[in-house]
Motif scaffolding. Structure first.
Motif, PDB file in Angstrom:
ATOM      1  N   LYS A 259       3.209   0.863  -4.012  1.00 57.90           N
ATOM      2  CA  LYS A 259       4.686   0.550  -4.412  1.00 57.90           C
ATOM      3  C   LYS A 259       5.376   1.903  -3.836  1.00 57.90           C
ATOM      4  N   VAL A 260       6.297   1.708  -3.011  1.00 55.73           N
ATOM      5  CA  VAL A 260       7.108   2.958  -2.433  1.00 55.73           C
ATOM      6  C   VAL A 260       8.550   2.483  -2.819  1.00 55.73           C
ATOM      7  N   LEU A 261       9.207   3.531  -3.452  1.00 56.01           N
ATOM      8  CA  LEU A 261      10.530   3.483  -3.969  1.00 56.01           C
ATOM      9  C   LEU A 261      10.804   2.005  -4.930  1.00 56.01           C
ATOM     10  N   GLY A 262       9.847   1.847  -5.636  1.00 54.24           N
ATOM     11  CA  GLY A 262       9.839   0.746  -6.426  1.00 54.24           C
ATOM     12  C   GLY A 262       9.398  -0.625  -5.932  1.00 54.24           C
ATOM     13  N   ALA A 263       9.312  -0.472  -4.613  1.00 54.07           N
ATOM     14  CA  ALA A 263       8.969  -2.004  -3.899  1.00 54.07           C
ATOM     15  C   ALA A 263       7.540  -1.941  -3.418  1.00 54.07           C
ATOM     16  N   PRO A 264       6.890  -3.193  -3.496  1.00 59.59           N
ATOM     17  CA  PRO A 264       5.545  -3.410  -3.269  1.00 59.59           C
ATOM     18  C   PRO A 264       5.341  -3.733  -1.441  1.00 59.59           C
ATOM     19  N   ILE A 265       4.487  -2.629  -0.903  1.00 60.16           N
ATOM     20  CA  ILE A 265       4.127  -2.780   0.416  1.00 60.16           C
ATOM     21  C   ILE A 265       2.682  -3.190   0.478  1.00 60.16           C
ATOM     22  N   THR A 266       2.604  -4.213   1.268  1.00 59.38           N
ATOM     23  CA  THR A 266       0.836  -4.861   1.676  1.00 59.38           C
ATOM     24  C   THR A 266       0.431  -4.157   2.847  1.00 59.38           C
ATOM     25  N   PHE A 267      -0.622  -3.656   2.757  1.00 59.76           N
ATOM     26  CA  PHE A 267      -1.418  -2.686   3.844  1.00 59.76           C
ATOM     27  C   PHE A 267      -2.810  -3.835   4.113  1.00 59.76           C
ATOM     28  N   TYR A 268      -3.157  -3.894   5.416  1.00 61.29           N
ATOM     29  CA  TYR A 268      -4.241  -4.445   5.788  1.00 61.29           C
ATOM     30  C   TYR A 268      -4.868  -3.365   6.733  1.00 61.29           C
ATOM     31  N   LEU A 269      -5.903  -2.681   6.354  1.00 64.28           N
ATOM     32  CA  LEU A 269      -6.621  -1.830   7.115  1.00 64.28           C
ATOM     33  C   LEU A 269      -8.217  -2.560   7.577  1.00 64.28           C
ATOM     34  N   TYR A 270      -8.104  -2.587   8.898  1.00 59.29           N
ATOM     35  CA  TYR A 270      -9.320  -3.186   9.534  1.00 59.29           C
ATOM     36  C   TYR A 270     -10.355  -2.199   9.994  1.00 59.29           C
ATOM     37  N   PHE A 271     -11.636  -2.326   9.543  1.00 63.00           N
ATOM     38  CA  PHE A 271     -12.891  -1.699  10.220  1.00 63.00           C
ATOM     39  C   PHE A 271     -13.790  -2.434  11.023  1.00 63.00           C
ATOM     40  N   ASP A 272     -14.421  -1.602  11.928  1.00 63.92           N
ATOM     41  CA  ASP A 272     -15.575  -1.908  12.754  1.00 63.92           C
ATOM     42  C   ASP A 272     -16.886  -1.499  11.887  1.00 63.92           C
TER      43      ASP A 272
END
Length: 214
Positions: A111-124
C-alpha cells in the motif's frame, strides 16, 4: 479623452498581468505538489526504517542414506506451498503467494499512499551443495513503477511475515530457503536434490532426525 484611454489601457494590461500571475502561481504550486509527492514516495520506497538482522544458523549436515526419495512436479509442490502458507499466514494482515512456474514467483500487495500496488518478483532456483535452495532474483514487475530489485526486496522483507528458515539477502538479490532448518511435525529433514522447472522435474530426499538414526 486621451488620458482616459491611456488609463483604460493600463487597467486592462494590469488585469491581464494579474491573471497571468495567478496562472503562473497556480502552475508552480501544482508543480511543487507533484514534485513533493514524487519525492515523498521515492523516500518511502527506498528508506530502510530498521535493519532486520537474523541469526544465521549453522548448516545442519544430514548424514547417512535418505529414508525416502521423492520425485515430484510443480503442481504437487505448489499445492504443498499453498497449504503451508495458508496455515502460516492465517493470523497475518497481509498475505503473499509463492508458486513455481517456469520460474519461481513471489507476489503480493503493497500500500503506497493508500493505494494497493501488486508486485511480481521472479527467481531462478538453484540447489546448493548442502541441499538447500537459493533463489536468485531475475526480474520484477510492479505496475508502471521503476524500482530496483534490491529496494523492493527490502520492502518485502519488512512488510511480510516469513518463516525463520527463509533468509533474505537484498544486497545479493537472493533468498535462501534453509531446508536444513525446516522440520516436519514428525521431525524429518528435507534435502533438495534437483530442481528443473522447465522439464517439471523436482527431486527431494527425506532424512530421519539424528536422534532416530541411531
Amino acid at each position: 479623452m486621451k488620458e482616459q484611454k491611456q488609463k483604460h489601457k493600463k487597467t486592462e494590461k494590469e488585469k491581464s498581468f494579474a491573471v497571468k500571475n495567478k496562472w503562473k502561481v497556480a502552475f508552480l504550486a501544482l508543480l511543487g505538489i507533484i514534485v513533493g509527492l514524487v519525492g515523498f514516495f521515492f523516500l518511502r520506497a527506498t528508506q530502510q526504517r530498521e535493519v532486520i538482522q537474523y541469526d544465521t544458523q549453522p548448516i545442519v549436515q544430514r548424514e547417512g542414506e535418505p529414508v525416502l526419495s521423492i520425485n515430484s512436479d510443480k503442481e504437487q509442490i505448489n499445492a504443498l506451498i499453498d497449504f503451508y502458507l495458508q496455515n502460516y499466514q492465517k493470523d497475518s494482515d497481509v498475505e503473499y503467494h509463492f508458486q513455481l512456474e517456469n520460474q519461481a514467483m513471489l507476489t503480493g500487495d503493497f500500500k503506497v499512499l493508500g493505494a494497493p500496488i501488486t508486485f511480481y518478483l521472479y527467481f531462478d532456483p538453484y540447489v546448493t551443495d548442502d541441499g538447500n535452495v537459493q533463489l536468485q532474483a531475475d526480474s520484477l514487475s510492479i505496475g508502471t513503477l521503476d524500482l530496483p530489485v534490491k529496494q523492493v526486496m527490502k520492502m518485502i522483507e519488512k512488510s511480510f511475515k516469513f518463516p525463520k528458515w527463509i533468509e533474505f539477502n537484498p544486497d545479493e538479490e537472493t533468498v535462501l530457503v534453509r531446508l536444513d532448518q525446516f522440520r516436519m511435525e514428525n521431525g524429518l529433514f528435507v534435502k533438495a536434490e534437483k530442481i528443473n522447472l522447465v522439464d517439471d522435474d523436482i527431486q527431494v530426499s527425506l532424512y530421519l532426525p539424528q536422534d532416530k538414526e541411531k
